[in-house]
Design a protein around this motif. Structure first.
Motif, PDB file in Angstrom:
ATOM      1  N   UNK A   1       0.684  -1.271  -0.121  1.00 31.86           N
ATOM      2  CA  UNK A   1      -0.024  -0.063  -0.011  1.00 31.86           C
ATOM      3  C   UNK A   1       0.821   1.259  -0.054  1.00 31.86           C
TER       4      UNK A   1
ATOM      5  N   UNK B   1       2.050   1.496  -3.398  1.00 30.59           N
ATOM      6  CA  UNK B   1       0.887   2.007  -4.297  1.00 30.59           C
ATOM      7  C   UNK B   1       0.289   3.697  -3.440  1.00 30.59           C
TER       8      UNK B   1
ATOM      9  N   UNK C   1      -1.272   4.547  -1.194  1.00 30.56           N
ATOM     10  CA  UNK C   1      -2.294   4.781  -0.381  1.00 30.56           C
ATOM     11  C   UNK C   1      -2.104   3.894   1.118  1.00 30.56           C
TER      12      UNK C   1
ATOM     13  N   UNK D   1      -2.621  -0.019 -11.319  1.00 25.93           N
ATOM     14  CA  UNK D   1      -2.938   1.500 -11.348  1.00 25.93           C
ATOM     15  C   UNK D   1      -2.059   2.029 -12.609  1.00 25.93           C
TER      16      UNK D   1
END
Lengths: 173, 173
Positions: free
Chosen positions: B24, B27, B29, B129
């Motif tokens: 995460x 990424x 986030x 993504x």
């Protein structure tokens, strides 16, 4: 209009199969459908089913022009987010065109949301095609977020020979 | 590098939880992660688990700088296409940065493909993504198709208050 939402039974697979083809025609990819109603019966009504399904049914006196009383379906399964936990994924939501505008689609969708909440799911996800603005608007109006637009998520797929090649690369135990 | 791919056990959930957070962060986030290792234990190792997981393990002498031997994971579950049938969905694929470039990611991915094939899955799907070109290139190089680009599929999500509102609209039985 008088209609009922209920869990699909094995005997509904012929109707579901018919509507899967209707939906694929709407999505302009009818040649993509390879699933028979026998496979649906096997995959959805076995001991560890791969999906669950709701159907929308109208009384005999409101049957479709072609004589059908099962006139919509919502097919879904459970997924998992490693950030948020349990989720429900709506693979298909369909109502026959002559029955649209009566709240049947919303009833199917909201029933899936309710079933998901009962299983402690914190998300309901689905996919729509870029050109399908009626559907995109329908979900947006109900508060859904388009993750491809807002966060940039892309859907990636391996299938056919690529999937075989990948599986053949797996380390041997 | 010497490594082993094996099915995750309940005892691995602390390691998996640590790497979920690592991924995460990668990424961008990290504040999105709400899942604890206790929830992973409950959701993945109950009677009808919501996911399955593989881990990559290195021998003690190759442990990470921080002392970890479980250094990668692939978390997946089964989904269903009403056009093609059974599918496997790869939610997360992760290898700790200091262990990359040794084929561990490919080994995890191909093992998931092999497990899927054994269950008669005809697809392996996942999401990446938009800005994550290393991952997009990695999957493309292995033959995967980007469905968002080629067919225009968008990912749509209901959660939080929107999901509650939807569930509350469900017709009462």
């Amino acid at each position: 209009m008088n209609f009922k939402i209920r869990c699909a039974a094995k005997e509904d697979c012929k109707d579901i199969s018919r509507m899967i083809m209707d939906l694929a025609i709407y999505e302009k990819m009818p040649d993509q459908v390879k699933i028979s109603h026998e496979e649906l019966e096997c995959d959805g009504f076995c001991q560890n089913p791969f999906f669950e399904c709701l159907v929308a049914e109208v009384p005999e006196e409101h049957k479709s022009n072609e004589g059908f009383t099962v006139i919509g379906y919502a097919l879904y399964f459970y997924t998992y987010s490693t950030w948020k936990g349990r989720a429900v994924y709506l693979e298909d939501l369909y109502v026959m065109s002559e029955f649209r505008g009566n709240g049947i689609g919303t009833a199917l969708l909201s029933k899936v949301a309710e079933i998901g909440k009962k299983k402690q799911c914190v998300r309901l996800q689905l996919s729509v095609l870029n050109w399908n603005t009626p559907s995109r608007d329908f979900y947006a109006a109900k508060g859904a977020q388009d993750l491809t637009v807002t966060e940039g998520w892309h859907a990636i797929r391996f299938d056919g020979q690529n999937l075989d090649n990948l599986a053949n690369e797996a380390p041997k135990d």
